[in-house]
Each structure stands twice: as C-alpha cells, then as structure tokens.
Design a protein around this motif. Structure first.
Motif, PDB file in Angstrom:
ATOM      1  N   PHE A  55      -5.071   5.174  10.698  1.00  0.00           N
ATOM      2  CA  PHE A  55      -4.308   5.642   9.537  1.00  0.00           C
ATOM      3  C   PHE A  55      -3.000   4.864   9.383  1.00  0.00           C
ATOM      4  N   GLY A  56      -2.492   4.335  10.479  1.00  0.00           N
ATOM      5  CA  GLY A  56      -1.271   3.542  10.421  1.00  0.00           C
ATOM      6  C   GLY A  56      -1.442   2.236   9.671  1.00  0.00           C
ATOM      7  N   ASP A  57      -2.673   1.759   9.522  1.00  0.00           N
ATOM      8  CA  ASP A  57      -2.939   0.504   8.813  1.00  0.00           C
ATOM      9  C   ASP A  57      -3.112   0.688   7.311  1.00  0.00           C
ATOM     10  N   ILE A  58      -3.159   1.909   6.841  1.00  0.00           N
ATOM     11  CA  ILE A  58      -3.313   2.162   5.408  1.00  0.00           C
ATOM     12  C   ILE A  58      -1.997   1.814   4.723  1.00  0.00           C
ATOM     13  N   PRO A  59      -2.051   1.010   3.665  1.00  0.00           N
ATOM     14  CA  PRO A  59      -0.806   0.625   2.980  1.00  0.00           C
ATOM     15  C   PRO A  59      -0.172   1.819   2.267  1.00  0.00           C
ATOM     16  N   SER A  60       1.046   1.669   1.845  1.00  0.00           N
ATOM     17  CA  SER A  60       1.719   2.764   1.134  1.00  0.00           C
ATOM     18  C   SER A  60       1.185   2.914  -0.290  1.00  0.00           C
ATOM     19  N   GLN A  61       0.605   1.847  -0.836  1.00  0.00           N
ATOM     20  CA  GLN A  61       0.018   1.892  -2.176  1.00  0.00           C
ATOM     21  C   GLN A  61      -1.183   0.953  -2.222  1.00  0.00           C
ATOM     22  N   HIS A  62      -2.112   1.245  -3.136  1.00  0.00           N
ATOM     23  CA  HIS A  62      -3.268   0.370  -3.325  1.00  0.00           C
ATOM     24  C   HIS A  62      -3.708   0.458  -4.781  1.00  0.00           C
ATOM     25  N   ASP A  63      -4.004  -0.680  -5.382  1.00  0.00           N
ATOM     26  CA  ASP A  63      -4.421  -0.746  -6.778  1.00  0.00           C
ATOM     27  C   ASP A  63      -5.944  -0.791  -6.862  1.00  0.00           C
ATOM     28  N   TYR A  64      -6.525   0.176  -7.563  1.00  0.00           N
ATOM     29  CA  TYR A  64      -7.973   0.242  -7.750  1.00  0.00           C
ATOM     30  C   TYR A  64      -8.390  -0.243  -9.134  1.00  0.00           C
TER      31      TYR A  64
END
Length: 168
Positions: A55-64
């Motif tokens: 979960f620490g590798d999930i970015p703060s934002q992601h564009d879908y």
C-alpha cells in the motif's frame, strides 16, 4: 450539470487493477455525462515491511483518463473484526472530510461507494456542508445484515436514518 465527490474505498489502484471494478465502471459512466467528479479512494497507511506494505507504493493520485483518483491514507488496524468499526472507522471519518475540504471545491452532491467506510466517512462532511449524500449498499453487508455484530447493525441503521441520505 453538477459536481460530485465520490468516495469509493473499493476502486482500482495501480497495484490492484481489478479491485472494485463495479465502482470504477459506475464512476466512468457518470463522468461521461459531463458531471464534474472528484474521486477519493482512501488506502490504509502501510507498514514499511511485511503484509500490506505494498500500500505504501500506491501514488497519492492516479489518472484513469475518465477520472482522476486521489488516494489519501488513514489508520487501518488489524485484526479487522476488532478494529473495523472502532478505531479504523474513526480514522477514516476524521481524515475524509478534512481531505475533501482541503483538495476539492464544495460539490453539489456526494456519493459513497459503500455503506462502510465510505458512507461513514462522508456523513460528517455532508452534514457540515448541507450536501445530499447517496450511499450504495450491496452484497454481504445487506444480504447478511442480521449476521453482523450489534455495533455494525446499529451504525448502518444510524447511517440510513441520517438526514439527507438515500440508499441506491
């Protein structure tokens, strides 16, 4: 058109692309209508190593492409049966309104992808801003309602009678 904030804890992220596809597809369809959508998909704070450290590798934002998703963190304690409706719920419902207020314009409506955590987290924000809230209730939490603990049933009932909340 109108603007909406959606909280969907079960929504894909770059490391879990198949998680919560039902929420992803609903949000994508809503975005195609021209509705302005801000999506929040809270993730647990990750331990530095061991189970759930990814979960620490999930970015703060992601564009879908159809919508951008924000991944703020909250305290999620294990074992879930003990802490889900106490400390983890409190951490989520304190973090979410603050995050929305700090990062988005006030929407016309809020939508919760699930009763728990999303519904609980949005209620304080919606109350303080007098915004209507829709809550999606599906699956095990509704089909097995009477198998849930008394604490869980009480919280769900409290959410369902909260002013300006409707279940979809």
């Amino acid at each position: 058109m109108y603007d909406a904030v959606v909280s969907a804890m079960n929504h894909p992220d770059p490391f879990n692309p198949y998680m919560g596809l039902f929420n992803f597809r609903s949000i994508r369809a809503l975005s195609m209508t021209g509705t302005g959508i801000d999506v929040v998909t809270p993730r647990p704070r990750a331990p530095p190593v061991g189970p759930y450290s990814e979960f620490g590798d999930i970015p703060s934002q992601h564009d879908y492409s159809s919508h951008e998703v924000h991944y703020p963190r909250f305290l999620y304690l294990l074992p879930q049966k003990i802490f889900k409706y106490t400390l983890s719920s409190r951490s989520f419902s304190e973090m979410l309104p603050e995050y929305i207020s700090s990062n988005f314009e006030t929407p016309d409506i809020c939508h919760a992808g699930h009763i728990h955590y999303d519904g609980y987290g949005l209620v304080p924000y919606c109350r303080s801003n007098e915004i209507p809230l829709t809550v999606m209730g599906r699956g095990k939490i509704l089909n097995n309602f009477y198998d849930l603990s008394q604490v869980s049933r009480r919280k769900i009932k409290r959410l369902s009678i909260t002013r300006r909340v409707s279940f979809v």
